[in-house]
Design a protein around this motif. Structure first.
Motif, PDB file in Angstrom:
ATOM      1  N   VAL A 116     -51.709   7.554   8.599  1.00  0.00           N
ATOM      2  CA  VAL A 116     -50.442   8.027   9.163  1.00  0.00           C
ATOM      3  C   VAL A 116     -49.310   7.528   8.267  1.00  0.00           C
ATOM      4  N   MET A 117     -48.275   8.346   8.169  1.00  0.00           N
ATOM      5  CA  MET A 117     -47.080   7.965   7.427  1.00  0.00           C
ATOM      6  C   MET A 117     -46.138   7.268   8.398  1.00  0.00           C
ATOM      7  N   MET A 118     -45.479   6.221   7.901  1.00  0.00           N
ATOM      8  CA  MET A 118     -44.601   5.417   8.738  1.00  0.00           C
ATOM      9  C   MET A 118     -43.255   5.248   8.038  1.00  0.00           C
ATOM     10  N   ALA A 119     -42.192   5.327   8.817  1.00  0.00           N
ATOM     11  CA  ALA A 119     -40.847   5.141   8.281  1.00  0.00           C
ATOM     12  C   ALA A 119     -40.370   3.724   8.586  1.00  0.00           C
TER      13      ALA A 119
ATOM     14  N   PHE B  95     -47.276   0.674   0.587  1.00  0.00           N
ATOM     15  CA  PHE B  95     -45.822   0.843   0.670  1.00  0.00           C
ATOM     16  C   PHE B  95     -45.340   1.698  -0.495  1.00  0.00           C
ATOM     17  N   SER B  96     -44.293   2.469  -0.246  1.00  0.00           N
ATOM     18  CA  SER B  96     -43.630   3.179  -1.337  1.00  0.00           C
ATOM     19  C   SER B  96     -42.905   2.133  -2.188  1.00  0.00           C
ATOM     20  N   PRO B  97     -42.587   2.452  -3.436  1.00  0.00           N
ATOM     21  CA  PRO B  97     -41.896   1.471  -4.287  1.00  0.00           C
ATOM     22  C   PRO B  97     -40.591   0.946  -3.691  1.00  0.00           C
ATOM     23  N   ASP B  98     -39.862   1.796  -2.964  1.00  0.00           N
ATOM     24  CA  ASP B  98     -38.597   1.359  -2.359  1.00  0.00           C
ATOM     25  C   ASP B  98     -38.780   0.741  -0.970  1.00  0.00           C
ATOM     26  N   LYS B  99     -39.997   0.671  -0.495  1.00  0.00           N
ATOM     27  CA  LYS B  99     -40.357   0.076   0.812  1.00  0.00           C
ATOM     28  C   LYS B  99     -39.765   0.826   2.012  1.00  0.00           C
ATOM     29  N   LYS B 100     -39.347   2.075   1.815  1.00  0.00           N
ATOM     30  CA  LYS B 100     -38.792   2.861   2.918  1.00  0.00           C
ATOM     31  C   LYS B 100     -39.874   3.602   3.692  1.00  0.00           C
ATOM     32  N   VAL B 101     -41.029   3.754   3.084  1.00  0.00           N
ATOM     33  CA  VAL B 101     -42.136   4.487   3.706  1.00  0.00           C
ATOM     34  C   VAL B 101     -43.416   3.681   3.504  1.00  0.00           C
TER      35      VAL B 101
END
Length: 161
Positions: free
Chosen positions: A127-130, A108-114
């Protein structure tokens, strides 16, 4: 010097010669025939030629196009923009629904958006996920993969395709 000791000395000399090191000197100065033969083998032209030959690349020393070491379990993370060992840094580890013998890892990205999902079944490895619905699920257009929060699973997440 005993025959066994001479054979051991010859074996050590051959191993050291293959590494480019010099052979140990004989312990005895009596100079038996077998000892002289072992010394001659250590100094033979065949050994010298082997020392001059270019070294073959070490097995598993190859890097992938991203400069990661796959033999060390490294893969490129688009999210972290670095080589990672996903099995060590993953935020989530799930069983691959396509092959229960394999795992799927999620960062997870630090902000949990990605999120980035790693699976052997993805052509590019990940794969990248939004994030959607306030971070309760993540969606990847490529491959139509969903990562859903699931309070009934032991990991707290599940994969839907």
């Amino acid at each position: 010097m005993s025959h066994k000791r001479l054979m051991a000395l010859a074996a050590v000399a051959a191993l050291l010669a293959g590494c480019g090191a010099t052979a140990p000197k004989a312990a005895s100065s009596t100079g038996s025939g077998a000892e002289a033969q072992a010394q001659a083998q250590a100094n033979s032209p065949a050994v010298a030629k082997a020392d001059l030959a270019p070294a073959a690349p070490l097995a598993g020393s190859g890097r992938d196009p991203s400069d990661c070491l796959p033999s060390a379990g490294q893969t490129w993370s688009k999210l972290r923009k670095a080589c990672v060992q996903v099995f060590d840094v993953a935020d989530i580890r799930l069983t691959d629904p396509d092959n229960p013998a394999l795992a799927v890892y999620v960062l997870f990205s630090p902000d949990k958006k990605v999120a980035e999902m790693f699976s052997a079944s993805f052509p590019d490895g990940s794969v990248m996920m939004a994030a959607t619905r306030g971070g309760n699920s993540y969606f990847a257009n490529m491959g139509r993969v969903l990562l859903l929060k699931d309070s009934q699973s032991k990991e707290g997440w599940r994969i839907a395709k």
